[in-house]
Scaffold this motif. Sequence first.
Motif, PDB file in Angstrom:
ATOM      1  N   ARG A 188       0.836  -1.205   0.000  1.00 45.13           N
ATOM      2  CA  ARG A 188       0.000   0.000   0.000  1.00 45.13           C
ATOM      3  C   ARG A 188       0.871   1.256   0.000  1.00 45.13           C
ATOM      4  NH1 ARG A 188      -4.219  -0.297   4.392  1.00 45.13           N
ATOM      5  NH2 ARG A 188      -5.395  -1.328   2.749  1.00 45.13           N
ATOM      6  N   ALA A 189       1.914   1.258   0.830  1.00 46.93           N
ATOM      7  CA  ALA A 189       2.790   2.427   0.947  1.00 46.93           C
ATOM      8  C   ALA A 189       3.519   2.719  -0.355  1.00 46.93           C
ATOM      9  CB  ALA A 189       3.792   2.208   2.083  1.00 46.93           C
ATOM     10  N   VAL A 190       4.058   1.682  -0.981  1.00 47.04           N
ATOM     11  CA  VAL A 190       4.764   1.862  -2.254  1.00 47.04           C
ATOM     12  C   VAL A 190       3.804   2.417  -3.308  1.00 47.04           C
ATOM     13  CG1 VAL A 190       5.923   0.639  -4.147  1.00 47.04           C
ATOM     14  CG2 VAL A 190       6.564   0.169  -1.786  1.00 47.04           C
ATOM     15  N   GLY A 191       2.573   1.961  -3.272  1.00 56.50           N
ATOM     16  CA  GLY A 191       1.564   2.469  -4.199  1.00 56.50           C
ATOM     17  C   GLY A 191       1.287   3.953  -4.028  1.00 56.50           C
ATOM     18  N   ARG A 192       1.615   4.484  -2.865  1.00 52.22           N
ATOM     19  CA  ARG A 192       1.419   5.911  -2.580  1.00 52.22           C
ATOM     20  C   ARG A 192       2.728   6.691  -2.607  1.00 52.22           C
ATOM     21  NH1 ARG A 192      -3.721   7.521  -3.415  1.00 52.22           N
ATOM     22  NH2 ARG A 192      -5.165   6.131  -2.354  1.00 52.22           N
ATOM     23  N   GLY A 193       3.770   6.052  -3.149  1.00 49.24           N
ATOM     24  CA  GLY A 193       5.025   6.768  -3.337  1.00 49.24           C
ATOM     25  C   GLY A 193       5.948   6.792  -2.131  1.00 49.24           C
ATOM     26  N   LEU A 194       5.687   5.952  -1.139  1.00 50.27           N
ATOM     27  CA  LEU A 194       6.550   5.905   0.035  1.00 50.27           C
ATOM     28  C   LEU A 194       7.651   4.866  -0.154  1.00 50.27           C
ATOM     29  CD1 LEU A 194       3.849   6.090   2.861  1.00 50.27           C
ATOM     30  CD2 LEU A 194       5.179   7.963   1.874  1.00 50.27           C
ATOM     31  N   LYS A 195       8.757   5.083   0.513  1.00 53.35           N
ATOM     32  CA  LYS A 195       9.886   4.153   0.456  1.00 53.35           C
ATOM     33  C   LYS A 195       9.824   3.238   1.682  1.00 53.35           C
ATOM     34  CE  LYS A 195      14.906   3.913   0.422  1.00 53.35           C
ATOM     35  NZ  LYS A 195      15.392   3.311  -0.750  1.00 53.35           N
ATOM     36  N   VAL A 196       9.956   1.924   1.425  1.00 59.23           N
ATOM     37  CA  VAL A 196       9.853   0.923   2.487  1.00 59.23           C
ATOM     38  C   VAL A 196      11.111   0.065   2.511  1.00 59.23           C
ATOM     39  CG1 VAL A 196       8.523  -1.035   3.376  1.00 59.23           C
ATOM     40  CG2 VAL A 196       7.345   0.832   2.170  1.00 59.23           C
ATOM     41  N   ILE A 197      11.616  -0.149   3.714  1.00 61.87           N
ATOM     42  CA  ILE A 197      12.715  -1.096   3.929  1.00 61.87           C
ATOM     43  C   ILE A 197      12.221  -2.129   4.924  1.00 61.87           C
ATOM     44  CG2 ILE A 197      15.013  -1.428   4.936  1.00 61.87           C
ATOM     45  CD1 ILE A 197      15.774   1.328   3.854  1.00 61.87           C
ATOM     46  N   MET A 198      12.399  -3.401   4.563  1.00 57.59           N
ATOM     47  CA  MET A 198      12.075  -4.504   5.466  1.00 57.59           C
ATOM     48  C   MET A 198      13.373  -5.241   5.770  1.00 57.59           C
ATOM     49  SD  MET A 198       9.642  -7.869   4.871  1.00 57.59           S
ATOM     50  CE  MET A 198       8.120  -7.413   5.698  1.00 57.59           C
ATOM     51  N   ILE A 199      13.624  -5.479   7.047  1.00 57.98           N
ATOM     52  CA  ILE A 199      14.758  -6.290   7.471  1.00 57.98           C
ATOM     53  C   ILE A 199      14.172  -7.547   8.098  1.00 57.98           C
ATOM     54  CG2 ILE A 199      16.807  -6.423   8.930  1.00 57.98           C
ATOM     55  CD1 ILE A 199      16.863  -3.301   8.778  1.00 57.98           C
ATOM     56  N   GLN A 200      14.503  -8.694   7.519  1.00 57.08           N
ATOM     57  CA  GLN A 200      13.977  -9.957   8.021  1.00 57.08           C
ATOM     58  C   GLN A 200      15.023 -10.669   8.871  1.00 57.08           C
ATOM     59  OE1 GLN A 200      12.465 -11.916   4.372  1.00 57.08           O
ATOM     60  NE2 GLN A 200      10.421 -11.384   5.115  1.00 57.08           N
ATOM     61  N   PHE A 201      14.601 -11.073  10.059  1.00 53.57           N
ATOM     62  CA  PHE A 201      15.454 -11.805  10.979  1.00 53.57           C
ATOM     63  C   PHE A 201      15.016 -13.264  11.027  1.00 53.57           C
ATOM     64  CE2 PHE A 201      15.514  -7.412  12.395  1.00 53.57           C
ATOM     65  CZ  PHE A 201      16.865  -7.182  12.578  1.00 53.57           C
ATOM     66  N   LEU A 202      15.982 -14.163  11.062  1.00 55.10           N
ATOM     67  CA  LEU A 202      15.739 -15.598  11.218  1.00 55.10           C
ATOM     68  C   LEU A 202      14.855 -16.173  10.109  1.00 55.10           C
ATOM     69  CD1 LEU A 202      15.326 -15.651  15.096  1.00 55.10           C
ATOM     70  CD2 LEU A 202      17.325 -16.367  13.777  1.00 55.10           C
ATOM     71  N   LYS A 203      14.992 -15.632   8.926  1.00 53.32           N
ATOM     72  CA  LYS A 203      14.278 -16.158   7.769  1.00 53.32           C
ATOM     73  C   LYS A 203      15.303 -16.434   6.687  1.00 53.32           C
ATOM     74  CE  LYS A 203       9.672 -14.505   8.474  1.00 53.32           C
ATOM     75  NZ  LYS A 203       8.509 -13.869   7.892  1.00 53.32           N
ATOM     76  N   GLY A 204      15.595 -17.703   6.469  1.00 54.34           N
ATOM     77  CA  GLY A 204      16.636 -18.045   5.524  1.00 54.34           C
ATOM     78  C   GLY A 204      16.139 -18.658   4.230  1.00 54.34           C
ATOM     79  N   VAL A 205      14.899 -19.136   4.209  1.00 52.91           N
ATOM     80  CA  VAL A 205      14.419 -19.805   3.007  1.00 52.91           C
ATOM     81  C   VAL A 205      13.955 -18.793   1.966  1.00 52.91           C
ATOM     82  CG1 VAL A 205      13.747 -21.899   4.257  1.00 52.91           C
ATOM     83  CG2 VAL A 205      12.071 -20.103   3.882  1.00 52.91           C
TER      84      VAL A 205
END
Length: 176
Positions: free
Chosen positions: A26-43
């Motif tokens: 939703r945020a990207v669709g409104r022109g916002l920048k998003v960063i996601m950092i995933q912990f303990l997810k290797g697959v």
Amino acid sequence: MKKGYIQIYTGNGKGKTTAALGLALRAVGRGLKVIMIQFLKGVDSGELHSAQRLAPEFTIYRFESSHKFISDMSDDELAQLRQDISRGFDFSKQVIQGNACDILILDEIMAAIHSGFINVSEVVELMRSKPDNIELVLTGRNVPDEIADLADLITEMKPIKHYYDKGVTARKGIEL
């Protein structure tokens, strides 16, 4: 964004990461920048491929080099994982300090806390240092009280019925 809040998606039910990803979409669709950092997810998972299509507005970072479950790791592998998670958390602090995005998602940060890789006090400090214009989203089960107290929104995912109980494993494009 004028005012960013702190959101938490928690609970024993399916959908915590999915909710955070929905917010990102939703945020990207409104022109916002998003960063996601995933912990303990290797697959490998579908959100990695989707984020590549939405880059540079949406980027997912993973710092772990191992794809094993913690219970299957040797002492050396656990030490490496500890360093990897520390690098990931340090990166999240840099994102906050540098005001590098509109929304920062720390996916499975609670699991990193409960596994002993990150201290609650470090996350509290990060939350308190968040600039007013950044929305911060944290996911994972068993939110410590100190973190819950600082949140503006907490949504709990509660399992009612799940096909996993019938032996259905994670499916590509749905859970992966």
